[in-house]
Write a protein that holds these residues in place. Structure first.
Motif, PDB file in Angstrom:
ATOM      1  N   SER A 119      41.885  42.294  32.945  1.00 24.41           N
ATOM      2  CA  SER A 119      41.441  43.066  34.106  1.00 24.41           C
ATOM      3  C   SER A 119      40.170  43.827  33.755  1.00 24.41           C
ATOM      4  O   SER A 119      39.567  43.609  32.710  1.00 24.41           O
ATOM      5  CB  SER A 119      42.549  44.036  34.524  1.00 24.41           C
ATOM      6  OG  SER A 119      42.650  45.068  33.584  1.00 24.41           O
ATOM      7  N   ASP A 150      43.554  43.797  41.995  1.00 21.25           N
ATOM      8  CA  ASP A 150      44.462  44.888  42.341  1.00 21.25           C
ATOM      9  C   ASP A 150      44.949  44.802  43.788  1.00 21.25           C
ATOM     10  O   ASP A 150      44.144  44.580  44.695  1.00 21.25           O
ATOM     11  CB  ASP A 150      43.764  46.229  42.125  1.00 21.25           C
ATOM     12  CG  ASP A 150      43.625  46.541  40.647  1.00 21.25           C
ATOM     13  OD1 ASP A 150      44.178  45.777  39.835  1.00 21.25           O
ATOM     14  OD2 ASP A 150      42.971  47.542  40.324  1.00 21.25           O
ATOM     15  N   HIS A 156      50.941  49.962  36.256  1.00 23.59           N
ATOM     16  CA  HIS A 156      49.955  49.079  36.884  1.00 23.59           C
ATOM     17  C   HIS A 156      49.952  47.675  36.257  1.00 23.59           C
ATOM     18  O   HIS A 156      49.913  46.660  36.956  1.00 23.59           O
ATOM     19  CB  HIS A 156      48.564  49.719  36.752  1.00 23.59           C
ATOM     20  CG  HIS A 156      47.459  48.896  37.321  1.00 23.59           C
ATOM     21  ND1 HIS A 156      47.186  48.847  38.663  1.00 23.59           N
ATOM     22  CD2 HIS A 156      46.568  48.064  36.746  1.00 23.59           C
ATOM     23  CE1 HIS A 156      46.179  48.028  38.875  1.00 23.59           C
ATOM     24  NE2 HIS A 156      45.779  47.536  37.727  1.00 23.59           N
ATOM     25  N   HIS A 199      50.663  43.557  37.532  1.00 24.81           N
ATOM     26  CA  HIS A 199      49.887  42.329  37.277  1.00 24.81           C
ATOM     27  C   HIS A 199      50.752  41.270  36.594  1.00 24.81           C
ATOM     28  O   HIS A 199      50.736  40.097  36.944  1.00 24.81           O
ATOM     29  CB  HIS A 199      48.707  42.643  36.353  1.00 24.81           C
ATOM     30  CG  HIS A 199      47.512  43.196  37.067  1.00 24.81           C
ATOM     31  ND1 HIS A 199      46.887  42.549  38.094  1.00 24.81           N
ATOM     32  CD2 HIS A 199      46.800  44.343  36.871  1.00 24.81           C
ATOM     33  CE1 HIS A 199      45.843  43.261  38.514  1.00 24.81           C
ATOM     34  NE2 HIS A 199      45.780  44.360  37.790  1.00 24.81           N
TER      35      HIS A 199
HETATM   36 ZN    ZN Z   1      44.451  45.855  37.840  1.00 23.54          ZN
END
Ligand code: ZN
Ligand code: KG4
Length: 292
Positions: free
Chosen positions: A85, A257, A57, A61
């Motif tokens: 985040s 996201d 993940h 980013h």
């Molecule tokens: Zn994120």
């Protein structure tokens, strides 16, 4: 997910045959959510005989500023990334795809978490990062003297739980005064939001500059949901001009996201033929997964 996929294909004028590979978020995160994506991606891969890539993940980013839309130049390696985040606050040195070195991280709350918890204290809905940022625009500077945790700690780590507690103390103090005038209450909230945003931005900017100095890098990448914060972007732009480094952002809508960043990181992994993760079935998820 099925109607969503169908809509994405329809909107882009493509069919599933045009898709070269299927990327999905393999971790880190809540196992339940990861399993949904993993099971769907695995089933799609099996049905279409297309290759599958599990993506970290945070790598999504981290690489999203390479998707620059023309309004800013994509960064060159090596660069420093400030990843902010709801679950992470990290400074990383990025030497290439898959080459990540952790320089510092939060010891307690993440920056986004601090935004969200403070938002709740000010009566805003979850997630409240964007709302606090907007509220702060109406606030006056330096009304509250909030701490800037670990500003002078000498390392590249962060801590935000004390800041949240300081906000809570101010809220309690104000509530004890039993103010009923809605204008006074609104101004109090805006002023406190402003002091909070100023404190957190000061710490993030100072540590980012320190990381650039320490690594000798001239490029800074801002990524993650808090990267959508305009006060942070403005402060970094100012410093960049004064201190001769360049800041790179993903397009604003790709800060929080999104599926694009996961598809993009997966595509880069396929092109570089170093698919860092081996996927052996629908339940191969990594709720805890160190990016390094
Ligand atoms: Zn994120
Ligand atoms: O990266 P992200 O979408 O999800 C995670 O991976 O956590 O980040 C979500 C976080 C939330 O805490 C949200 O409040 C924060 O990003 N956020 C913002 C802004 N937009 C989203 N924080 C400050 N200012 C914003 N404009």
């Amino acid at each position: 997910l099925i109607p969503l996929l169908n809509k994405a294909l329809k909107d882009s004028g493509r069919t599933i045959q045009d898709v070269d590979a299927i990327a999905y978020t393999q971790g880190p995160g809540l196992a339940g959510a990861l399993l949904v994506g993993s099971a769907f991606a695995n089933a799609l891969s099996l049905a279409t005989q297309k290759p599958l890539v599990g993506v970290h993940h945070l790598e999504g980013h981290l690489l999203s500023p390479l998707l620059a839309d023309g309004s800013s130049r994509p960064p060159e390696f090596p660069f420093v990334a400030l990843l902010v985040s709801g679950g992470h606050t990290q400074l990383m040195k990025v030497c290439g795809i898959g080459q990540y070195e952790l320089l510092g991280e939060t010891l307690d709350d993440a920056a986004g978490e601090a935004f969200d918890k403070t938002a709740k204290l000010l009566g805003l809905d979850y997630p409240g990062g964007a709302a606090i940022s907007k509220l702060a625009e109406q606030g006056r500077v330096r009304i509250f003297d909030l701490p800037k945790p670990m500003l002078h700690s000498g390392d590249l780590d962060f801590s935000f739980s004390g800041l949240k507690t300081a906000v809570l103390n101010q809220v309690k103090k104000f509530e004890a005064q039993s103010v009923t005038d809605p204008n006074v209450v609104a101004q109090f909230h805006a002023d406190l939001a402003r002091s909070f945003v100023d404190a957190i931005v000061a710490v993030l900017v100072s540590k980012s500059e320190k990381a650039l100095k320490q690594t000798g890098c001239k490029h800074l990448v801002l990524a993650g949901g808090v990267g959508a914060n305009l006060q942070l972007r403005n402060a970094l732009n100012e410093k960049a001009q004064a201190n001769k480094f360049e800041v790179h952002y993903p397009p604003l809508e790709l800060c929080t996201d999104n599926g694009v960043m996961i598809a993009f990181a997966g595509a880069l992994r396929m092109l570089n033929k170093n698919n860092g993760s081996t996927t052996s079935g629908a339940f191969d998820i990594k709720p805890r997964w160190d990016l390094q």
